[in-house]
Design a protein around this motif. Structure first.
Motif, short mmCIF file in Angstrom:
data_model
loop_
_atom_site.label_atom_id
_atom_site.label_comp_id
_atom_site.label_asym_id
_atom_site.label_seq_id
_atom_site.Cartn_x
_atom_site.Cartn_y
_atom_site.Cartn_z
N ILE A 58 6.10 1.68 9.43
CA ILE A 58 4.99 1.18 8.87
C ILE A 58 4.23 2.03 7.91
N ALA A 110 6.57 -3.43 6.34
CA ALA A 110 6.36 -4.07 7.39
C ALA A 110 7.46 -5.04 8.06
N ALA A 112 1.55 -8.73 9.85
CA ALA A 112 2.33 -7.54 9.22
C ALA A 112 1.51 -7.32 7.97
#
Lengths: 343, 234
Positions: free
Chosen positions: B74, B79, B148
């Motif tokens: 990430i 994401a 996300a």
């Protein structure tokens, strides 16, 4: 990331002050009871039960960090306790004649016990925490057994015989405050960013990993913190009992802690306090039936599972602040009602 | 942006993915379609490091993702919205979003991001203090996407966003994906709902029992006889 450095909102400060006063009140009450000799010849005995309750609270609350907040079972908590107990006893035995005041010696014992257990926690945690659920529980049982057998065979731990002659450093007044400090630190951990992260891992480890949380790191960290406090509990135990044998820390003892966590409510630290206090006082109160303790535990456990599956407290935390606020609101209500009546 | 070359993955003796190669270019929406058990989720899990590959390479902006821990991915601005709405059910909506911003240390930045997400999903704002587990399916999916987006990704991996949602909500979710894409986020979409996925994608790959059988422009695939027969039910 010291939680003490975080700027506290005013409400939080007030709540801390209220809780400190609450704890102080309990402490003063107990001091009064013990010092006034109100209980006569039974004072020492009751004091002993209270000491037992204090270290049991530390043990149960630290186990709750694992079961309640991380959602993993550990059946080897007594193993970490024995690591703390034996390592601290060995160190104090070596230091006892050197003129260090008892209080500092006790602190050293606690710290040594805690760190020894924490190191073991890291060693066990790194490989074991790749496992989940039942498998982890099996590994922790195995770990506790290995430790027990090892301590039965080491010379420094008494070669399987009772290790006796440990200095009696634990006294109730100190132990009480050690317990308060330990529980406060655990509470702050649970409420911190770390605590929330651990909770996220429990709820969904894939989503947690996808959010950038290093799952293994946080699991091992929690496991280590839990082991640290178990070690502190063990150090208190060793310097209170002054004699111990590795078989004290058997599977049944670990299972007892787990039972107390579940009965008190996994996920509630205050639940652990209540659970540990009652369940360590109960067998003493009913001495003549003490061999039926495990039987009583299982009955209580079954009843709790039927009627309150989340434990007595569930995940609810008892809060003095909340109760005081409600009381104040009621009093205000009452006063305004009175005024209305008069007018 | 993302290049997968000769990827093979297996679960024990079972080979799930055989020599799969695919590519997602900057600014595209690429969908990976296929039936249940074709290996779509396995590919995503291999990209994010939740599953280790046997052989092959995965390059993202020049970085090899294979040796990476899932939690580090990430930080490369990629994401992952996992399959089946992996939200944190016992945490509130706000707490869920805050977990999404886990890698951001700056509190003001997190607040700012939170505001943006709430602007995009007003439904989530209404329910900010509610436990995520009590949200409806569509709201949970919104939350998963919102979480996300908290990390300001450049690329979004979506695993079956339509799963378990009513046709109306599926439409909503695909509109959200389109909007996210408009803001310059590259999307790799894994879907069973081939019709919807192809309609919004630039390109697509069709995965069948671990092999890529058809690939091409999404519009062309919509009219491809084989795709029509196998996935579009026509």
């Amino acid at each position: 990331m010291n939680p003490l450095n975080i700027k506290m909102p005013k409400e939080k400060k007030v709540s801390y002050v209220i809780n400190i006063f609450g704890v102080l009140a309990i402490f003063l009450l107990l001091v009064l009871v013990f010092e006034s000799n109100f209980l006569g010849g039974r004072t020492t005995y009751i004091k002993g039960i209270c000491t037992t309750a204090c270290y049991t609270i530390i043990m149960v609350a630290s186990l709750n960090l694992l079961t309640g907040f991380m959602g993993e079972f550990s059946l080897g908590h007594a193993g970490f306790m024995s690591v703390g107990a034996y390592s601290s006893a060995i160190v104090t035995n070596a230091l006892i004649g050197s003129g260090i005041p008892n209080f500092f010696l006790f602190l050293i014992a606690l710290i040594i016990g805690g760190f020894a257990a924490a190191l073991t926690g890291i060693a066990v945690g790194i490989p074991a925490l790749r496992l989940r659920g039942d498998y982890l529980a099996i590994v922790t049982v195995a770990f506790a057994e290995i430790i027990r057998v090892a301590f039965c065979n080491f010379e420094v731990t008494g070669n399987g015989k009772t290790m006796s002659g440990i200095a009696r450093l634990s006294n109730f007044y100190w132990v009480f405050w050690v317990m308060v400090v330990c529980v406060t630190i655990m509470y702050m951990f649970v409420r911190s960013r770390f605590g929330r992260t651990v909770k996220a891992i429990r709820e969904d480890y894939i989503a947690a990993a996808a959010s950038g949380i290093n799952v293994t790191f946080y699991k091992v960290l929690t496991f280590t913190i839990s082991a640290f406090f178990a070690g502190v509990g063990g150090a208190i135990y060793a310097h209170y009992m002054t004699a111990m044998i590795p078989t004290n820390f058997n599977f049944m003892y670990s299972a007892e802690f787990l039972t107390q966590v579940i009965i008190g409510g996994s996920g509630s630290l205050t639940g652990s306090i209540i659970g540990a206090t009652f369940l360590s006082a109960l067998p003493e109160a009913m001495r003549q039936f003490s061999q039926y303790r495990m039987l009583a535990y299982s009955i209580v456990l079954v009843l709790v599972m039927i009627f309150r599956p989340g434990g007595i407290f569930g995940t609810y935390e008892f809060s003095l602040t909340r109760i005081l606020k409600k009381l104040l609101a009621k009093i205000k209500q009452h006063k305004s009602d009175d005024k209305e009546k008069h007018s | 942006m993302l290049t997968i070359k000769d990827l093979s993955v297996s679960y024990g003796a079972i080979h799930a993915i055989h020599n799969v190669s695919m590519e997602v270019k900057d600014g595209e929406i690429v969908s990976l379609i296929g039936a249940n058990g074709a290996g779509k989720t396995t590919i995503l899990h291999t990209i994010t490091g939740l599953k280790k590959a046997n052989s092959g390479s995965i390059l993202y902006d020049g970085t090899d993702l294979q040796k990476m821990d899932p939690s580090k991915i990430i930080q490369l601005k990629m994401a992952h919205v996992p399959e089946g709405r992996h939200i944190f059910p016992d945490m509130t909506v706000v707490e869920n979003l805050e977990m999404g911003a886990f890698i951001i240390k700056n509190k003001d930045e997190i607040k700012q991001k939170e505001k943006e997400i709430f602007e995009r999903f007003p439904r989530l704002k209404e329910r900010r203090k509610q436990l995520a587990g009590t949200l409806s399916g569509g709201e949970q999916q919104m939350l998963a996407v919102g979480r996300a987006l908290m990390s300001s990704p450049k690329m979004l991996l979506m695993d079956e966003p339509s799963m378990g949602l009513s046709p109306l909500l599926v439409k909503d979710i695909f509109n959200i994906i389109k909007e996210v894409h408009k803001q310059g986020i590259t999307v790799l979409l894994v879907e069973q709902n081939a019709n919807m996925a192809l309609a919004i994608s630039d390109r697509a790959y069709v995965l069948e029992t671990g092999n890529i059988t058809i690939t091409g422009n999404a519009r062309e695939l919509l009219n491809d006889e084989r795709v029509k027969k196998a996935y579009l039910g026509q």
